[in-house]
Design an enzyme around this catalytic site. Structure first.
Site, PDB file in Angstrom:
ATOM      1  N   GLY A  89       0.815  -1.202   0.000  1.00 51.77           N
ATOM      2  CA  GLY A  89       0.000   0.000   0.000  1.00 51.77           C
ATOM      3  C   GLY A  89       0.847   1.248   0.000  1.00 51.77           C
ATOM      4  O   GLY A  89       2.061   1.207  -0.209  1.00 51.77           O
ATOM      5  N   ASP A 205       3.230  10.632   0.615  1.00 54.56           N
ATOM      6  CA  ASP A 205       2.965  12.030   0.984  1.00 54.56           C
ATOM      7  C   ASP A 205       3.383  12.244   2.430  1.00 54.56           C
ATOM      8  O   ASP A 205       2.954  11.525   3.319  1.00 54.56           O
ATOM      9  CB  ASP A 205       1.486  12.389   0.800  1.00 54.56           C
ATOM     10  CG  ASP A 205       0.553  11.447   1.528  1.00 54.56           C
ATOM     11  OD1 ASP A 205       0.446  10.274   1.116  1.00 54.56           O
ATOM     12  OD2 ASP A 205      -0.052  11.870   2.521  1.00 54.56           O
TER      13      ASP A 205
HETATM   14  N1  HPA Z   1      -3.356   8.915   5.776  1.00 58.49           N
HETATM   15  C1  HPA Z   1      -3.796   7.670   5.754  1.00 58.49           C
HETATM   16  N2  HPA Z   1      -3.468   6.802   4.827  1.00 58.49           N
HETATM   17  C2  HPA Z   1      -2.641   7.210   3.858  1.00 58.49           C
HETATM   18  C3  HPA Z   1      -2.134   8.482   3.822  1.00 58.49           C
HETATM   19  C4  HPA Z   1      -2.507   9.372   4.840  1.00 58.49           C
HETATM   20  O1  HPA Z   1      -2.102  10.535   4.856  1.00 58.49           O
HETATM   21  N3  HPA Z   1      -1.340   8.593   2.726  1.00 58.49           N
HETATM   22  C5  HPA Z   1      -1.357   7.396   2.120  1.00 58.49           C
HETATM   23  N4  HPA Z   1      -2.149   6.549   2.789  1.00 58.49           N
END
Ligand code: HPA
Length: 237
Positions: A89, A205
């Site tokens: 993921g 991110d």
């Molecule tokens: N929060 C939760 N799940 C995620 C995030 C996030 O900022 N970025 C990628 N998966």
């Protein structure tokens, strides 16, 4: 067959990659597996079985969040005999040490979900990864020249946290390095039913710096992660 899965017994391999997104499951099957066939179409939460390096392996989408993942994983173990799960993921970064594109291997997965709180009574269960899979993933990432971190992550039920980064302050002070939405339930179910599980996440991110992967970087990072996960799943590491 179950209400959520129209695969027959024997349709899944013992090792399954678990991405959240059904179209990513399809892409993994079509791009990396030999002789992949679709085994589940219920709700478009697609599942596929094929082979990788000559060994059987499946990929099943979990959907988003722990309640969805828990349905698929419970049934994969108890109806279809799956014993090894590798979640592939993305995650958000909670630490400046984790750069975009880095892999995060979730050694432990805390959560704000009430699922375990309601299950363990007075205790806070500590969901953790299978050590053998974790070590194999670290070895595979080293061999591929991909930066990785093993440590604490958090599986949150909330993507849009009203308090932003402040909402994770205490977790960050305790070394939690990334946030995603599924690993804690995966580790708990694996523990309950004596299966093995690991969550491998690409950091896409960073909530601390605001840095994000662009579309091309995202694609190549995902490819690296999937190859590593497949090597671990079929025991080639
Ligand atoms: N929060 C939760 N799940 C995620 C995030 C996030 O900022 N970025 C990628 N998966």
């Amino acid at each position: 067959m179950t209400p959520h899965n129209n695969a027959k017994k024997g349709d899944y391999a013992e090792a399954v990659l678990i991405p959240g997104d059904p179209l990513r499951a399809k892409w993994i099957a079509e791009t990396f597996l030999d002789e992949a066939r679709c085994v589940n179409t219920v709700r478009n939460c697609l599942g596929f079985t094929g082979s990788y390096r000559g060994k059987p392996v499946s990929v099943q989408a979990s959907g988003m969040g722990q309640p969805s993942l828990a349905i698929y994983v419970h049934e994969l173990i108890n109806v279809y005999g799956v014993n090894t799960f590798i979640r592939v993921g993305t995650c958000g970064g909670l630490s400046e040490k984790v750069k975009v594109r880095d892999l995060v291997l979730g050694q432990t997965a805390s959560t704000d979900s009430a699922i375990n709180r309601n299950t363990f009574g007075a205790f806070d269960f500590a969901p953790g990864a299978d050590f053998g899979l974790l070590r194999a993933a670290a070895d595979a990432a080293n061999a591929a020249g991909v930066r990785w971190h093993a440590g604490a992550i958090v599986s949150s039920d909330v993507f849009y946290q009203p308090d932003g980064l402040d909402g994770y302050a205490t977790l960050r002070e305790h070394g939690v390095m990334a946030i995603e939405m599924e690993a804690s339930a995966l580790y708990t179910l694996a523990a309950r039913f004596s299966a093995r599980a690991l969550a491998i996440c690409t950091m896409t991110d960073c909530l601390v710096t605001g840095e994000e992967l662009d579309a091309d970087q995202r694609q190549s990072s995902l490819e690296d992660m999937v190859r590593i996960a497949l090597d671990v799943a079929v025991g080639e590491i």
